[in-house]
Scaffold this active site. Structure first.
Site, PDB file in Angstrom:
ATOM      1  N   HIS A 123      24.763  43.296  41.196  1.00 45.81           N
ATOM      2  CA  HIS A 123      26.111  43.157  40.586  1.00 45.81           C
ATOM      3  C   HIS A 123      25.780  42.368  39.154  1.00 45.81           C
ATOM      4  O   HIS A 123      26.033  41.436  39.110  1.00 45.81           O
ATOM      5  CB  HIS A 123      27.036  42.715  41.381  1.00 45.81           C
ATOM      6  N   ARG A 168      33.378  34.286  34.293  1.00 44.96           N
ATOM      7  CA  ARG A 168      32.544  34.384  33.027  1.00 44.96           C
ATOM      8  C   ARG A 168      33.120  34.396  31.770  1.00 44.96           C
ATOM      9  O   ARG A 168      33.973  35.177  31.595  1.00 44.96           O
ATOM     10  CB  ARG A 168      31.663  35.871  33.320  1.00 44.96           C
TER      11      ARG A 168
HETATM   12  P1  NAI Z   1      39.912  31.980  37.676  1.00 43.21           P
HETATM   13  O1  NAI Z   1      39.383  30.924  37.030  1.00 43.21           O
HETATM   14  O2  NAI Z   1      41.245  32.667  37.444  1.00 43.21           O
HETATM   15  O3  NAI Z   1      40.063  31.441  39.419  1.00 43.21           O
HETATM   16  C1  NAI Z   1      39.205  30.653  40.043  1.00 43.21           C
HETATM   17  C2  NAI Z   1      39.942  29.777  40.917  1.00 43.21           C
HETATM   18  O4  NAI Z   1      38.984  29.150  41.774  1.00 43.21           O
HETATM   19  C3  NAI Z   1      40.748  28.749  40.183  1.00 43.21           C
HETATM   20  O5  NAI Z   1      41.927  28.758  40.618  1.00 43.21           O
HETATM   21  C4  NAI Z   1      40.049  27.374  40.820  1.00 43.21           C
HETATM   22  O6  NAI Z   1      41.180  26.439  40.912  1.00 43.21           O
HETATM   23  C5  NAI Z   1      39.631  27.879  42.301  1.00 43.21           C
HETATM   24  N1  NAI Z   1      38.480  26.994  42.979  1.00 43.21           N
HETATM   25  C6  NAI Z   1      37.498  26.454  42.364  1.00 43.21           C
HETATM   26  N2  NAI Z   1      36.859  25.810  43.157  1.00 43.21           N
HETATM   27  C7  NAI Z   1      37.276  25.931  44.374  1.00 43.21           C
HETATM   28  C8  NAI Z   1      37.331  25.488  45.780  1.00 43.21           C
HETATM   29  N3  NAI Z   1      36.142  24.755  46.076  1.00 43.21           N
HETATM   30  N4  NAI Z   1      37.924  26.005  46.584  1.00 43.21           N
HETATM   31  C9  NAI Z   1      39.153  26.442  46.189  1.00 43.21           C
HETATM   32  N5  NAI Z   1      39.419  27.167  45.001  1.00 43.21           N
HETATM   33  C10 NAI Z   1      38.673  26.725  43.980  1.00 43.21           C
HETATM   34  O7  NAI Z   1      38.458  32.850  37.988  1.00 43.21           O
HETATM   35  P2  NAI Z   1      38.651  34.481  38.126  1.00 43.21           P
HETATM   36  O8  NAI Z   1      38.813  34.994  37.158  1.00 43.21           O
HETATM   37  O9  NAI Z   1      39.676  34.590  39.345  1.00 43.21           O
HETATM   38  O10 NAI Z   1      37.253  34.733  39.015  1.00 43.21           O
HETATM   39  C11 NAI Z   1      37.003  34.025  39.873  1.00 43.21           C
HETATM   40  C12 NAI Z   1      35.481  34.542  40.342  1.00 43.21           C
HETATM   41  O11 NAI Z   1      35.186  35.873  40.785  1.00 43.21           O
HETATM   42  C13 NAI Z   1      34.432  34.160  39.179  1.00 43.21           C
HETATM   43  O12 NAI Z   1      33.067  33.745  40.037  1.00 43.21           O
HETATM   44  C14 NAI Z   1      34.222  35.617  38.483  1.00 43.21           C
HETATM   45  O13 NAI Z   1      33.161  35.597  37.904  1.00 43.21           O
HETATM   46  C15 NAI Z   1      34.204  36.438  40.015  1.00 43.21           C
HETATM   47  N6  NAI Z   1      34.633  37.929  39.978  1.00 43.21           N
HETATM   48  C16 NAI Z   1      33.731  38.508  40.577  1.00 43.21           C
HETATM   49  C17 NAI Z   1      33.815  39.990  40.656  1.00 43.21           C
HETATM   50  C18 NAI Z   1      32.906  40.867  41.452  1.00 43.21           C
HETATM   51  O14 NAI Z   1      33.060  42.058  41.070  1.00 43.21           O
HETATM   52  N7  NAI Z   1      32.137  40.360  42.295  1.00 43.21           N
HETATM   53  C19 NAI Z   1      34.658  40.668  39.540  1.00 43.21           C
HETATM   54  C20 NAI Z   1      35.460  39.531  38.844  1.00 43.21           C
HETATM   55  C21 NAI Z   1      35.260  38.228  38.872  1.00 43.21           C
END
Ligand code: NAI
Length: 302
Positions: free
Chosen positions: A173, A80
């Protein structure tokens, strides 16, 4: 083996926290970005070497390597950005979560799925629908993070040890999260006996808003979600049967079906072992119903 799909900020941190808690002998980081999971695994292993922790952390771009995993964490997708709501992410991330779930189904059919990607509750629905798994094996992490924040605000306001604070946060959430003040305490003493009403209202509001604040300050939330994922995984792998908030598909609980939403649940070896239905008062029920309506409309938009 525990597999974490998505080796970005949160996935990488979840691997580190899981290794620190020694949740498995083997942790696999997967990502579509070449080099990223491998580099993340190396960096993490170097930290573990100093700590003397013999957990193997590997990185790969090959989904087939997740074969034999007992848990697959899905934290792949766009994050986000400042000013973006979780719902803005809906369209992009439902495709990612759908495709990762299909890979998990193919290569690790016995695994419990732990979706984390936002918007969390609709993504849990997507993972459940795509996997065809019984619902208890889809354990979404969102409320556990909201709970960490709620506990931190209670700690800051009361000065009591973080360890003595018991609380629950359920609902969406996102905008319609429901910190359960009536079920929160400091060592069993109800919050209402420890803090004035206005302060409690302020804490509830801050808990709802603090994610956006962290994102505006540092661009993303990383350590608290990474740790909250590991906390959920710990309850599963050690069969701790902790009563924690998780997002899971509902079948009549809290008056809702056909959506996933954050609810208190007993989490153990088989995933969500039991959903606990609390008696909500009118105000709490209104938030829960708004949460359900929001998630239902998001699912409709996919
Ligand atoms: P980020 O951008 O640092 O990492 C996301 C990774 O996913 C990237 O390395 C990207 O290459 C990879 N990716 C994208 N499509 C893919 C696929 N098809 N297969 C494998 N890898 C793929 O993002 P971040 O900060 O790590 O956040 C990840 C997700 O977690 C976001 O959607 C974020 O909103 C969510 N999130 C959820 C939380 C919760 O409490 N449920 C808390 C914090 C983040």
């Amino acid at each position: 083996m525990i597999t974490i799909v998505g080796s970005g900020k949160v996935g990488g941190d979840a691997a580190l926290f899981s290794a620190l808690r020694r949740l498995d002998d083997e942790i696999l980081l997967l990502d579509i970005a070449e080099g990223l999971p491998q580099g993340e695994a190396m960096d993490t292993s170097h930290a573990l070497a100093e700590l003397g922790i013999d957990v193997s952390v590997r990185g790969s771009n090959d989904y087939a390597e997740m074969a034999g995993s007992r848990i697959v964490v899905i934290v792949a997708g766009a994050g986000r950005k400042p000013g973006m709501t979780r719902m803005d992410l809906l369209r992009i991330n439902s495709k990612v979560v759908g495709s990762v779930t299909a890979e998990a189904k193919r290569h690790a059919p016995d695994a419990i799925l732990v979706p984390v990607t936002n918007p969390l509750d609709p993504m849990v629905h997507v993972a459940h629908r795509e996997s065809g798994l019984e619902r208890g094996r889809v354990v979404g992490m969102g409320g556990m993070l909201d709970l960490s924040r709620f506990r931190e605000f209670i700690h800051a306001a009361t000065g009591h040890s973080r360890d003595s604070i018991r609380a629950l946060v359920i609902g969406e959430h996102g905008e319609n999260m429901l910190p359960l003040v009536r079920h929160s305490s400091v060592s069993g003493i109800p919050l209402a006996d420890v803090l004035p009403r206005e302060k409690i209202a302020e804490i509830v509001e801050s808990t709802r808003k603090v994610a956006a604040k962290v994102i505006s300050l540092k661009g993303a939330t990383v350590h608290a979600p990474g740790n909250a994922i590991a906390a959920i995984l710990e309850s599963i792998v050690r069969d701790r049967r902790q009563l924690v908030p998780v997002s899971t598909p509902l079948d009549g609980e809290y008056g809702h079906s056909g959506i996933a939403l954050g609810v208190p649940a007993v989490v153990g070896r088989r995933g969500v072992e039991r959903i606990v239905e609390l008696d909500l008062d009118a105000g709490e029920r209104a938030v829960m119903d708004a949460a359900a309506a929001s998630v239902r409309s998001a699912i409709g938009g996919i």
